[in-house]
Write a protein that holds these residues in place. Sequence first.
Motif, PDB file in Angstrom:
ATOM      1  N   MET A   1      -9.121   0.694   7.651  1.00 46.04           N
ATOM      2  CA  MET A   1      -8.640   0.875   6.694  1.00 46.04           C
ATOM      3  C   MET A   1      -9.209   1.937   5.416  1.00 46.04           C
ATOM      4  O   MET A   1      -9.937   0.693   4.935  1.00 46.04           O
ATOM      5  CB  MET A   1      -7.240  -0.043   6.271  1.00 46.04           C
ATOM      6  N   ASP A   2      -8.730   2.636   5.527  1.00 41.81           N
ATOM      7  CA  ASP A   2      -8.930   3.542   3.732  1.00 41.81           C
ATOM      8  C   ASP A   2      -7.979   3.228   2.492  1.00 41.81           C
ATOM      9  O   ASP A   2      -6.501   3.130   2.911  1.00 41.81           O
ATOM     10  CB  ASP A   2      -9.874   4.751   3.642  1.00 41.81           C
ATOM     11  N   VAL A   3      -8.222   2.581   1.070  1.00 45.50           N
ATOM     12  CA  VAL A   3      -7.645   2.728   0.476  1.00 45.50           C
ATOM     13  C   VAL A   3      -7.877   3.749  -1.056  1.00 45.50           C
ATOM     14  O   VAL A   3      -9.415   3.694  -1.508  1.00 45.50           O
ATOM     15  CB  VAL A   3      -8.267   1.660  -0.385  1.00 45.50           C
ATOM     16  N   ILE A   4      -6.958   4.697  -0.847  1.00 48.56           N
ATOM     17  CA  ILE A   4      -7.208   6.219  -1.395  1.00 48.56           C
ATOM     18  C   ILE A   4      -6.311   5.908  -2.342  1.00 48.56           C
ATOM     19  O   ILE A   4      -4.985   6.229  -2.574  1.00 48.56           O
ATOM     20  CB  ILE A   4      -6.737   7.358  -0.850  1.00 48.56           C
ATOM     21  N   PRO A   5      -7.111   5.771  -4.345  1.00 43.93           N
ATOM     22  CA  PRO A   5      -5.992   5.947  -5.731  1.00 43.93           C
ATOM     23  C   PRO A   5      -5.182   7.172  -5.642  1.00 43.93           C
ATOM     24  O   PRO A   5      -5.822   8.469  -5.213  1.00 43.93           O
ATOM     25  CB  PRO A   5      -7.193   6.276  -6.093  1.00 43.93           C
ATOM     26  N   CYS A   6      -3.992   7.202  -6.189  1.00 43.19           N
ATOM     27  CA  CYS A   6      -2.616   8.024  -5.902  1.00 43.19           C
ATOM     28  C   CYS A   6      -3.077   7.739  -7.524  1.00 43.19           C
ATOM     29  O   CYS A   6      -1.597   9.361  -7.574  1.00 43.19           O
ATOM     30  CB  CYS A   6      -2.340   8.645  -4.345  1.00 43.19           C
ATOM     31  N   GLY A   7      -2.640   7.458  -8.610  1.00 40.19           N
ATOM     32  CA  GLY A   7      -1.689   8.046  -9.066  1.00 40.19           C
ATOM     33  C   GLY A   7      -2.231   7.261 -10.384  1.00 40.19           C
ATOM     34  O   GLY A   7      -4.088   7.185 -10.393  1.00 40.19           O
ATOM     35  N   PRO A   8      -2.242   7.402 -11.726  1.00 44.27           N
ATOM     36  CA  PRO A   8      -2.817   7.011 -13.099  1.00 44.27           C
ATOM     37  C   PRO A   8      -3.821   5.647 -13.137  1.00 44.27           C
ATOM     38  O   PRO A   8      -2.805   5.705 -13.858  1.00 44.27           O
ATOM     39  CB  PRO A   8      -2.061   8.457 -14.054  1.00 44.27           C
ATOM     40  N   GLY A   9      -4.788   5.401 -12.561  1.00 51.77           N
ATOM     41  CA  GLY A   9      -4.797   4.127 -13.261  1.00 51.77           C
ATOM     42  C   GLY A   9      -4.077   2.935 -11.911  1.00 51.77           C
ATOM     43  O   GLY A   9      -4.615   2.045 -12.411  1.00 51.77           O
ATOM     44  N   PHE A  10      -2.858   3.007 -10.773  1.00 53.30           N
ATOM     45  CA  PHE A  10      -2.614   2.734 -10.352  1.00 53.30           C
ATOM     46  C   PHE A  10      -2.221   3.673  -9.051  1.00 53.30           C
ATOM     47  O   PHE A  10      -2.111   4.613  -9.425  1.00 53.30           O
ATOM     48  CB  PHE A  10      -1.143   2.006 -11.503  1.00 53.30           C
ATOM     49  N   GLY A  11      -1.996   2.566  -8.224  1.00 56.27           N
ATOM     50  CA  GLY A  11      -1.460   3.196  -6.903  1.00 56.27           C
ATOM     51  C   GLY A  11      -2.299   3.459  -6.111  1.00 56.27           C
ATOM     52  O   GLY A  11      -3.596   3.965  -6.440  1.00 56.27           O
ATOM     53  N   GLU A  13      -2.661   5.051  -1.358  1.00 59.72           N
ATOM     54  CA  GLU A  13      -2.463   5.385   0.089  1.00 59.72           C
ATOM     55  C   GLU A  13      -3.053   4.378   0.337  1.00 59.72           C
ATOM     56  O   GLU A  13      -4.119   4.404   0.564  1.00 59.72           O
ATOM     57  CB  GLU A  13      -2.184   6.953   0.098  1.00 59.72           C
ATOM     58  N   LEU A  14      -2.696   4.255   1.327  1.00 56.98           N
ATOM     59  CA  LEU A  14      -3.008   3.523   2.352  1.00 56.98           C
ATOM     60  C   LEU A  14      -3.232   3.578   4.183  1.00 56.98           C
ATOM     61  O   LEU A  14      -2.009   4.668   4.540  1.00 56.98           O
ATOM     62  CB  LEU A  14      -2.533   2.084   3.559  1.00 56.98           C
ATOM     63  N   ARG A  15      -4.604   4.147   4.578  1.00 58.03           N
ATOM     64  CA  ARG A  15      -4.952   5.181   5.935  1.00 58.03           C
ATOM     65  C   ARG A  15      -5.349   4.437   6.901  1.00 58.03           C
ATOM     66  O   ARG A  15      -6.153   3.565   6.218  1.00 58.03           O
ATOM     67  CB  ARG A  15      -5.444   6.526   5.046  1.00 58.03           C
ATOM     68  N   GLY A  16      -5.254   4.579   7.776  1.00 56.41           N
ATOM     69  CA  GLY A  16      -6.106   4.228   8.719  1.00 56.41           C
ATOM     70  C   GLY A  16      -5.250   2.450   9.324  1.00 56.41           C
ATOM     71  O   GLY A  16      -5.597   1.840  10.030  1.00 56.41           O
ATOM     72  N   THR A  17      -3.940   2.634   8.712  1.00 58.08           N
ATOM     73  CA  THR A  17      -2.814   1.407   9.222  1.00 58.08           C
ATOM     74  C   THR A  17      -1.780   1.880   9.936  1.00 58.08           C
ATOM     75  O   THR A  17      -1.061   2.727   9.003  1.00 58.08           O
ATOM     76  CB  THR A  17      -3.348   0.180   8.179  1.00 58.08           C
ATOM     77  N   THR A  18      -1.004   0.354   9.917  1.00 62.20           N
ATOM     78  CA  THR A  18       0.373   0.635  10.261  1.00 62.20           C
ATOM     79  C   THR A  18       1.016  -0.714   9.859  1.00 62.20           C
ATOM     80  O   THR A  18       0.560  -1.847   9.636  1.00 62.20           O
ATOM     81  CB  THR A  18       0.992   0.977  11.886  1.00 62.20           C
ATOM     82  N   ALA A  31      -6.397  -8.101   3.681  1.00 60.92           N
ATOM     83  CA  ALA A  31      -7.005  -6.140   2.582  1.00 60.92           C
ATOM     84  C   ALA A  31      -5.778  -6.037   1.989  1.00 60.92           C
ATOM     85  O   ALA A  31      -6.418  -5.209   0.849  1.00 60.92           O
ATOM     86  CB  ALA A  31      -7.886  -5.000   3.562  1.00 60.92           C
ATOM     87  N   VAL A  32      -4.696  -5.233   2.592  1.00 61.74           N
ATOM     88  CA  VAL A  32      -4.112  -5.404   2.380  1.00 61.74           C
ATOM     89  C   VAL A  32      -3.809  -5.801   0.947  1.00 61.74           C
ATOM     90  O   VAL A  32      -2.364  -5.030   0.035  1.00 61.74           O
ATOM     91  CB  VAL A  32      -2.600  -4.817   2.791  1.00 61.74           C
ATOM     92  N   ARG A  33      -3.401  -7.151   1.006  1.00 70.27           N
ATOM     93  CA  ARG A  33      -2.564  -7.749   0.079  1.00 70.27           C
ATOM     94  C   ARG A  33      -3.635  -7.635  -1.221  1.00 70.27           C
ATOM     95  O   ARG A  33      -2.737  -8.028  -2.437  1.00 70.27           O
ATOM     96  CB  ARG A  33      -2.633  -9.280   0.327  1.00 70.27           C
ATOM     97  N   ALA A  34      -4.863  -7.907  -1.394  1.00 67.21           N
ATOM     98  CA  ALA A  34      -6.186  -7.475  -2.658  1.00 67.21           C
ATOM     99  C   ALA A  34      -5.690  -6.369  -2.777  1.00 67.21           C
ATOM    100  O   ALA A  34      -6.078  -5.291  -4.065  1.00 67.21           O
ATOM    101  CB  ALA A  34      -7.502  -7.410  -1.681  1.00 67.21           C
TER     102      ALA A  34
END
Length: 295
Positions: A1-11, A13-18, A31-34
């Motif tokens: 799973m990849d965690v891709i930042p998408c907002g201005p200092g927060f937010g 996108e999670l990729r590679g998971t459902t 990992a998602v809870r973190a």
Amino acid sequence: MDVIPCGPGFGAELRGTTLSDIASDEDTYTAVRAAFEEHSVLVLRDQDVSDDVQLAFSRRFGQPEVTKVGSQGTGTYFVVLSTIGPDGSAVPPDHRMALRAKANQLWHTDSSFKRLPALASVLSARIIPEHGGETEFVSTRLAFERLAPDMQQQLENSYAWHDYAHSRGQIAPDLASPEERAALPAQCWRLVWRNPANGRGALYIASHAYAVEGMEASAGKALIDELTAAATAPGSFYLHQWRIGDVVMWDNRATMHRGRPWPAPEPRLMVRTTISAAETDGLASMRPPFGQAAE
């Protein structure tokens, strides 16, 4: 799973998971809870989402709320956000359903007006128009951290009153029904919610907030308005443009959000589950040292 930042200092996108992966696999959930604790807003795209899948995902994070009286989905675990009337077409702008959608265009955090506030909300896109209807998010954690130290200290020991009827009254005087008013008396919560996972504080404000305990009414409302303006300053928000199959989860302890107008009269259908906060989510420190419900 990849965690891709998408907002201005927060937010992020999670990729590679459902949703199903997260609900069923302990390592994936951890990992998602973190990521949730760090980024506050999580985006998952291209999900094969159903009510059962969304509910199983939501249960992984805590106890889902039962939908309140007066909302579509009352008595279930689902809040149905729809502009589709009984005849299958979109309702007109003055319809009660449309007015409730308009109230959601105020900056708010979900369930701050309830006896048990929310940890998180999970919103899935089922039917959406091609244009409009975006959701904007701001980080009340980053907003708190931008404040001067003396203001932070003042707010740490201040409490605000939240009332569902107050926010709905900004749209129409009778938008909150007598049944809703009776079921949802005003609630009081500390103005800063500290996250026990990382110790960071966040403003706990919303369009439902109408007064600050111990302050004259106009001064308290002015403080709430000042904090809201600071949290929603230009350049501080993440705007989510919806696609079918999108699921967005956000931390109600550390964000505010608002919907943007949808084109009329196009139909739309979105489904929200809301996860109640628990003592381990920092809830105990939020309660005031006096009676909770307003007289």
